[in-house]
Design a protein around this motif. Sequence first.
Motif, PDB file in Angstrom:
ATOM      1  N   MET A 138       0.814  -1.215   0.000  1.00 48.13           N
ATOM      2  CA  MET A 138       0.000   0.000   0.000  1.00 48.13           C
ATOM      3  C   MET A 138       0.852   1.272   0.000  1.00 48.13           C
ATOM      4  O   MET A 138       0.470   2.278  -0.597  1.00 48.13           O
ATOM      5  N   THR A 139       2.000   1.230   0.658  1.00 46.68           N
ATOM      6  CA  THR A 139       2.867   2.410   0.648  1.00 46.68           C
ATOM      7  C   THR A 139       3.309   2.727  -0.770  1.00 46.68           C
ATOM      8  O   THR A 139       3.297   3.892  -1.198  1.00 46.68           O
ATOM      9  N   GLU A 140       3.676   1.696  -1.520  1.00 47.01           N
ATOM     10  CA  GLU A 140       4.087   1.895  -2.909  1.00 47.01           C
ATOM     11  C   GLU A 140       2.943   2.488  -3.734  1.00 47.01           C
ATOM     12  O   GLU A 140       3.158   3.385  -4.561  1.00 47.01           O
ATOM     13  N   LYS A 141       1.728   1.999  -3.508  1.00 51.35           N
ATOM     14  CA  LYS A 141       0.573   2.538  -4.226  1.00 51.35           C
ATOM     15  C   LYS A 141       0.310   3.990  -3.838  1.00 51.35           C
ATOM     16  O   LYS A 141      -0.042   4.819  -4.688  1.00 51.35           O
ATOM     17  N   ASN A 142       0.480   4.297  -2.565  1.00 52.51           N
ATOM     18  CA  ASN A 142       0.272   5.675  -2.111  1.00 52.51           C
ATOM     19  C   ASN A 142       1.299   6.624  -2.722  1.00 52.51           C
ATOM     20  O   ASN A 142       0.973   7.762  -3.093  1.00 52.51           O
ATOM     21  N   LEU A 143       2.537   6.167  -2.817  1.00 55.29           N
ATOM     22  CA  LEU A 143       3.572   6.984  -3.448  1.00 55.29           C
ATOM     23  C   LEU A 143       3.247   7.228  -4.918  1.00 55.29           C
ATOM     24  O   LEU A 143       3.342   8.361  -5.410  1.00 55.29           O
ATOM     25  N   ALA A 144       2.860   6.174  -5.620  1.00 49.28           N
ATOM     26  CA  ALA A 144       2.517   6.315  -7.036  1.00 49.28           C
ATOM     27  C   ALA A 144       1.345   7.273  -7.213  1.00 49.28           C
ATOM     28  O   ALA A 144       1.328   8.099  -8.136  1.00 49.28           O
ATOM     29  N   ARG A 145       0.372   7.201  -6.303  1.00 53.54           N
ATOM     30  CA  ARG A 145      -0.788   8.090  -6.383  1.00 53.54           C
ATOM     31  C   ARG A 145      -0.374   9.541  -6.159  1.00 53.54           C
ATOM     32  O   ARG A 145      -0.875  10.452  -6.836  1.00 53.54           O
ATOM     33  N   ALA A 146       0.537   9.779  -5.227  1.00 53.62           N
ATOM     34  CA  ALA A 146       0.984  11.147  -4.947  1.00 53.62           C
ATOM     35  C   ALA A 146       1.614  11.773  -6.189  1.00 53.62           C
ATOM     36  O   ALA A 146       1.344  12.938  -6.520  1.00 53.62           O
ATOM     37  N   PHE A 147       2.439  11.018  -6.888  1.00 54.00           N
ATOM     38  CA  PHE A 147       3.060  11.536  -8.108  1.00 54.00           C
ATOM     39  C   PHE A 147       2.021  11.718  -9.211  1.00 54.00           C
ATOM     40  O   PHE A 147       2.052  12.708  -9.952  1.00 54.00           O
ATOM     41  N   ARG A 148       1.109  10.775  -9.314  1.00 54.26           N
ATOM     42  CA  ARG A 148       0.080  10.853 -10.351  1.00 54.26           C
ATOM     43  C   ARG A 148      -0.805  12.079 -10.152  1.00 54.26           C
ATOM     44  O   ARG A 148      -1.120  12.803 -11.109  1.00 54.26           O
ATOM     45  N   GLU A 149      -1.191  12.342  -8.904  1.00 51.18           N
ATOM     46  CA  GLU A 149      -2.048  13.492  -8.624  1.00 51.18           C
ATOM     47  C   GLU A 149      -1.308  14.805  -8.864  1.00 51.18           C
ATOM     48  O   GLU A 149      -1.886  15.764  -9.387  1.00 51.18           O
ATOM     49  N   ALA A 150      -0.034  14.860  -8.472  1.00 51.92           N
ATOM     50  CA  ALA A 150       0.747  16.082  -8.707  1.00 51.92           C
ATOM     51  C   ALA A 150       0.882  16.355 -10.200  1.00 51.92           C
ATOM     52  O   ALA A 150       0.769  17.499 -10.651  1.00 51.92           O
ATOM     53  N   ARG A 151       1.107  15.297 -10.955  1.00 50.09           N
ATOM     54  CA  ARG A 151       1.235  15.457 -12.407  1.00 50.09           C
ATOM     55  C   ARG A 151      -0.085  15.940 -13.013  1.00 50.09           C
ATOM     56  O   ARG A 151      -0.106  16.839 -13.864  1.00 50.09           O
ATOM     57  N   LYS A 152      -1.190  15.363 -12.576  1.00 51.05           N
ATOM     58  CA  LYS A 152      -2.502  15.729 -13.105  1.00 51.05           C
ATOM     59  C   LYS A 152      -2.862  17.174 -12.777  1.00 51.05           C
ATOM     60  O   LYS A 152      -3.438  17.894 -13.600  1.00 51.05           O
ATOM     61  N   GLU A 153      -2.498  17.630 -11.566  1.00 57.66           N
ATOM     62  CA  GLU A 153      -2.838  18.980 -11.119  1.00 57.66           C
ATOM     63  C   GLU A 153      -1.821  20.025 -11.567  1.00 57.66           C
ATOM     64  O   GLU A 153      -2.038  21.221 -11.382  1.00 57.66           O
ATOM     65  N   GLY A 154      -0.702  19.571 -12.124  1.00 56.14           N
ATOM     66  CA  GLY A 154       0.361  20.510 -12.465  1.00 56.14           C
ATOM     67  C   GLY A 154       0.983  21.124 -11.231  1.00 56.14           C
ATOM     68  O   GLY A 154       1.451  22.271 -11.255  1.00 56.14           O
ATOM     69  N   ALA A 155       1.002  20.366 -10.135  1.00 60.93           N
ATOM     70  CA  ALA A 155       1.480  20.882  -8.852  1.00 60.93           C
ATOM     71  C   ALA A 155       2.927  20.484  -8.605  1.00 60.93           C
ATOM     72  O   ALA A 155       3.410  19.461  -9.096  1.00 60.93           O
ATOM     73  N   ALA A 156       3.619  21.312  -7.827  1.00 62.23           N
ATOM     74  CA  ALA A 156       4.916  20.919  -7.293  1.00 62.23           C
ATOM     75  C   ALA A 156       4.661  19.951  -6.144  1.00 62.23           C
ATOM     76  O   ALA A 156       3.723  20.127  -5.368  1.00 62.23           O
ATOM     77  N   LEU A 157       5.482  18.927  -6.050  1.00 64.36           N
ATOM     78  CA  LEU A 157       5.289  17.894  -5.035  1.00 64.36           C
ATOM     79  C   LEU A 157       6.406  17.963  -4.008  1.00 64.36           C
ATOM     80  O   LEU A 157       7.587  17.969  -4.359  1.00 64.36           O
TER      81      LEU A 157
END
Length: 251
Positions: free
Chosen positions: A78-97
């Motif tokens: 689950m930690t790996e999935k959470n990390l992947a989600r954090a990057f995916r959401e930042a990319r989608k929002e155009g946000a700095a992570l």
Amino acid sequence: LLWLAGWSHSHSSRIRRLPQSPPYTTFDSNSAGGQGTLLAYGPPGTGKTALAHHLAEQADRPLRKRTASELISPYVGMTEKNLARAFREARKEGAALLLDEADSFLTDRSQARQSWETTRTNELLVQIEAFDGILMCATNFLEALDPAALRRFDHKLELRSLDQQQRAQLFDQLISRLQPSDADDRAAIDTAHAVVRRLDGLTPGDFATVVRGHSRRGTPRAGLTLQALANALVGEHRIKPGTGARRAGFA
């Protein structure tokens, strides 16, 4: 003021570059173009998170901060999935992570005792390699990071505690903001400054803590003195590792 959030413009002189690491200003200009990776490391309170907010603002990007407590899961995978989600959401929002407490995710694999420690580090290394946005990681424990992780960052910046001149500058700002009753007493100012000069290891975060404490209490100006401000900083200094036995302050 940025230093109230744990950062000071004058504090930029306390940034030290690792060998062959480009300067802070280079990352600032690169991040404005929408891409870059930065590892900020140093003691707590030196302004790593505030620096991330500043860089995101300069790049005109929202900042998405993720901490270890938000991402680490007791369930396998689950930690790996959470990390992947954090990057995916930042990319989608155009946000700095911003990944805070990066040492929790990038532990040295040679020291791993469990397989999940290795897979967690592997996942984050893969995500960093593939990320085409702005990524900032912050850690208090550079020595705990996997050596391969350091090569993934374009820039590595050490944020140190304040030097004597910077402590004096922030103490003057503290006086100006909180307006103690004896703020015009030159002798009292000199005595308080003498105390602050001896407090090696103070950070902008320590000054911010003092400001928040007095602001929340709503101490009237008549009840606040330079001695009280200096002793509040002494208290912050005393709880730092390795400084508890040292004596400083007003008698």
